[in-house]
Write an enzyme that holds these catalytic residues in place. Sequence first.
Site, short mmCIF file in Angstrom:
data_model
loop_
_atom_site.label_atom_id
_atom_site.label_comp_id
_atom_site.label_asym_id
_atom_site.label_seq_id
_atom_site.Cartn_x
_atom_site.Cartn_y
_atom_site.Cartn_z
N LYS A 72 43.80 -97.25 -26.63
CA LYS A 72 44.49 -96.15 -26.49
C LYS A 72 44.29 -94.89 -27.33
CE LYS A 72 48.84 -94.33 -24.79
NZ LYS A 72 48.36 -93.68 -23.56
N HIS A 101 50.84 -99.83 -28.09
CA HIS A 101 49.69 -100.00 -27.00
C HIS A 101 48.67 -100.75 -27.39
CE1 HIS A 101 52.17 -96.81 -24.96
NE2 HIS A 101 51.54 -97.10 -23.86
#
Length: 255
Positions: A148, A144
Amino acid sequence: MVKVGVFGANGRVGKLIIDDLKTTQNISLSSVFVRDSLNFSIDPSVLVSTDMKSFLNGCDIVIDFSLPEACEALLEASLQTPKPLVIGTTGLSAHQLNLLKQASESMPILYATNMSLGVALLNKLVYQAAAALEGFDIEIAEMHHRHKKDAPSGTALTLAESCARGRNLDLENVRISGRDGNIGERSKDEIAVMALRGGDIVGRHTVGFYNDGEFIELNHTATSRNTFSKGAIRAASWLVNKESGLYSISDCLGL
């Protein structure tokens, strides 16, 4: 016309939900909850409120993409003002998950760590693979963007849970995160979940099944966050008239 309240509007997905609602038929934005202020302009006909009860009364259903603590506050308020909830917030604690289950006794709630059709299907496939490929080692890797906050991702943990169910295992007893400093061979039933963070990667999840002489890898890559916003809107349209209970994205998609 279904009236949607957006909780977590200042977030990346929250903003996309608001934009996507403008072009979706039979459903529209009616209220937005903010802790302090909204950091972008919005149609003046939409209620922007710092009062949770007013926010809930201003919509037919809520879509939540916020933070665990904020989601907890929403669930507590919804116990007093029941409203259908589509919850896409990840990283919920055991207490928050229990609160979610309690709230679902009084209202319909769809909870999903990922709102995309592809990930819903991936969960079904990895469940089947885990059951069929007895003896194969299972490894999960997720990537990600740098911003995040939770790791591993909620999607990766849900995939691990699907694998564990396929093997009739309790995930709490077999999941590990990374192997830093680990001494000894890989155990038979462990399911490793690795998290990578960097750049602007929307999301990539790979579930591998490895055996001597062969391996299979199933993966899903999200190239746009609109995958999640549009999935959440689809879920809201489906959930709004359902009876109280806890639903999944697979229920919504008929999987």
